[in-house]
Design a protein around this motif. Structure first.
Motif, mmCIF file in Angstrom:
data_model
loop_
_atom_site.group_PDB
_atom_site.id
_atom_site.type_symbol
_atom_site.label_atom_id
_atom_site.label_comp_id
_atom_site.label_asym_id
_atom_site.label_seq_id
_atom_site.Cartn_x
_atom_site.Cartn_y
_atom_site.Cartn_z
ATOM 1 N N ARG A 22 8.130 11.629 -4.800
ATOM 2 C CA ARG A 22 9.197 12.160 -4.134
ATOM 3 C C ARG A 22 8.605 11.493 -2.505
ATOM 4 N N THR A 23 7.462 11.644 -2.389
ATOM 5 C CA THR A 23 6.834 11.183 -0.953
ATOM 6 C C THR A 23 7.096 9.600 -0.575
ATOM 7 N N PHE A 24 6.734 8.779 -1.663
ATOM 8 C CA PHE A 24 6.617 7.533 -1.713
ATOM 9 C C PHE A 24 8.089 6.930 -1.125
ATOM 10 N N PRO A 25 9.215 7.211 -1.547
ATOM 11 C CA PRO A 25 10.360 6.794 -1.046
ATOM 12 C C PRO A 25 10.707 7.348 0.435
ATOM 13 N N ALA A 26 10.068 8.437 0.562
ATOM 14 C CA ALA A 26 10.486 9.039 2.002
ATOM 15 C C ALA A 26 9.644 8.161 3.097
ATOM 16 N N GLN A 27 8.435 7.762 2.532
ATOM 17 C CA GLN A 27 7.799 6.822 3.272
ATOM 18 C C GLN A 27 8.504 5.422 3.646
ATOM 19 N N ILE A 28 8.956 4.971 2.622
ATOM 20 C CA ILE A 28 9.807 3.483 2.627
ATOM 21 C C ILE A 28 10.808 3.753 3.726
ATOM 22 N N GLU A 29 11.630 4.762 3.557
ATOM 23 C CA GLU A 29 12.889 5.153 4.382
ATOM 24 C C GLU A 29 12.296 5.049 5.749
ATOM 25 N N ALA A 30 11.023 5.725 6.130
ATOM 26 C CA ALA A 30 10.599 6.120 7.461
ATOM 27 C C ALA A 30 10.124 4.576 8.050
ATOM 28 N N ILE A 37 -5.771 -3.365 -0.356
ATOM 29 C CA ILE A 37 -5.587 -4.111 0.849
ATOM 30 C C ILE A 37 -4.545 -5.406 0.756
ATOM 31 N N ALA A 38 -4.413 -5.894 -0.745
ATOM 32 C CA ALA A 38 -3.355 -6.789 -0.776
ATOM 33 C C ALA A 38 -1.872 -6.449 -0.597
ATOM 34 N N MET A 39 -1.654 -5.131 -1.025
ATOM 35 C CA MET A 39 -0.497 -4.532 -0.945
ATOM 36 C C MET A 39 -0.129 -4.096 0.539
ATOM 37 N N VAL A 40 -0.988 -3.986 1.383
ATOM 38 C CA VAL A 40 -0.850 -3.653 2.822
ATOM 39 C C VAL A 40 -0.544 -5.178 3.460
ATOM 40 N N LYS A 41 -1.087 -6.035 3.165
ATOM 41 C CA LYS A 41 -0.850 -7.666 3.431
ATOM 42 C C LYS A 41 0.517 -7.723 3.041
ATOM 43 N N SER A 42 0.838 -7.671 1.654
ATOM 44 C CA SER A 42 2.170 -7.978 1.157
ATOM 45 C C SER A 42 3.439 -7.238 1.977
ATOM 46 N N ILE A 43 3.044 -6.068 2.654
ATOM 47 C CA ILE A 43 4.220 -5.276 3.174
ATOM 48 C C ILE A 43 4.519 -5.745 4.783
ATOM 49 N N ARG A 44 3.079 -6.417 5.182
ATOM 50 C CA ARG A 44 3.095 -7.126 6.496
ATOM 51 C C ARG A 44 3.412 -6.063 7.756
ATOM 52 N N PRO A 45 2.375 -5.075 7.696
ATOM 53 C CA PRO A 45 2.747 -4.191 8.968
ATOM 54 C C PRO A 45 2.759 -4.995 10.202
ATOM 55 N N ARG A 46 3.560 -4.507 11.264
ATOM 56 C CA ARG A 46 3.523 -5.407 12.527
ATOM 57 C C ARG A 46 2.943 -4.649 13.710
ATOM 58 N N ASP A 47 2.727 -3.299 13.553
ATOM 59 C CA ASP A 47 1.989 -2.718 14.905
ATOM 60 C C ASP A 47 1.076 -1.639 14.080
ATOM 61 N N SER A 48 0.505 -0.765 15.064
ATOM 62 C CA SER A 48 -0.449 0.361 14.690
ATOM 63 C C SER A 48 0.312 1.396 13.997
ATOM 64 N N VAL A 49 1.540 1.768 14.348
ATOM 65 C CA VAL A 49 2.230 2.697 13.399
ATOM 66 C C VAL A 49 2.802 2.331 12.068
ATOM 67 N N GLU A 50 2.918 1.043 12.053
ATOM 68 C CA GLU A 50 3.317 0.646 10.570
ATOM 69 C C GLU A 50 2.010 0.293 9.739
ATOM 70 N N ALA A 51 0.891 0.144 10.486
ATOM 71 C CA ALA A 51 -0.425 -0.054 9.812
ATOM 72 C C ALA A 51 -0.860 1.276 9.314
ATOM 73 N N MET A 52 -0.653 2.403 9.996
ATOM 74 C CA MET A 52 -0.894 3.612 9.389
ATOM 75 C C MET A 52 -0.066 4.100 8.266
ATOM 76 N N LEU A 53 1.242 4.026 8.553
ATOM 77 C CA LEU A 53 2.352 4.310 7.565
ATOM 78 C C LEU A 53 1.916 3.631 6.370
#
Length: 225
Positions: free
Chosen positions: A141-149, A86-102
């Motif tokens: 390999r999946t993690f950097p692809a998610q960052i790019e997305a 939860i702390a990592m999610v908060k630090s990335i600061r998702p701004r909408d529902s798509v970012e929240a899921m990603l």
């Protein structure tokens, strides 16, 4: 508890004053679920929803349930691991529902990758070693692809500017700022070329006339691109 939200209550969560509290509340695990650990339940929901990047109680409850399941280690929910996620999610600061899921997927993939790294370090035979190594490689390999997305989603709608073959003639000035994928490039207008000085008039030529070139010689012109 958030395992069975009251459907009669409005699902929209009002935005509270950001200065009232900075940190997201923690999750308290219960025998049959979990709850948001905060002295003010309504404020606790608002802070948690803000941390997860959602504005709907149902969306907040769904993301939390998924994070709780993803934090399970050894057959039970790891409360410390859940707080980290939860702390990592908060630090990335998702701004909408798509970012929240990603972002929820990103932190889950990271947790799984670290578990595979632990299995790889403690493998007792070749089969365990190879299995953990393959899983770790796929997750890594999946993690950097998610960052790019996430970066592409956040950059959606911002105009990209491409500059090709920028040339500046004599006397012109060009100012180029920091160039990134969506940076603006400013090029100053070219200054007009200074007027040519009056050349001495060739003998026998009339006003404005250009004398013919001697035979055997060719006139060459240099173009500026």
């Amino acid at each position: 508890m958030n395992t069975a939200p009251d459907l009669a209550m409005p699902t929209a969560i009002a935005v509270t004053d950001p200065t009232s509290a900075a940190a997201a509340p923690r999750i308290k695990l219960m025998p049959h679920g979990f709850s948001i650990d905060h002295p003010d339940p309504e404020l606790g929901e608002q802070l948690m929803a803000k941390a997860l990047g959602v504005a709907d109680r149902d969306a907040m409850d769904g993301i939390l349930r998924q994070l709780v399941r993803a934090s399970i280690s050894g057959g039970s929910v790891d409360e410390v691991n859940l707080s980290f996620m939860i702390a990592m999610v908060k630090s990335i600061r998702p701004r909408d529902s798509v970012e929240a899921m990603l972002v929820a997927q990103m932190v889950s993939v990271h947790v799984m990758a670290m578990r595979c790294a632990q299995h790889l370090a403690t493998a007792n035979d070749i089969a365990q070693h190879d299995g953990a190594a393959r899983a770790l490689g796929r997750l890594a390999r999946t993690f950097p692809a998610q960052i790019e997305a996430l970066a592409r989603h956040r950059a959606h709608g911002e105009p990209a500017i491409t500059v090709q073959n920028v040339s500046v003639g004599d006397g012109g000035k060009a100012i180029v700022g920091n160039v990134t994928q969506h940076a603006s490039v400013i090029v100053s207008e070219k200054k007009p070329a200074p007027a040519a000085r009056n050349a001495p008039r060739a003998p026998g030529s009339s006003d404005g006339a250009i004398p013919p070139m001697p035979s055997g010689k060719h006139r060459h012109e240099r173009s500026h691109r």
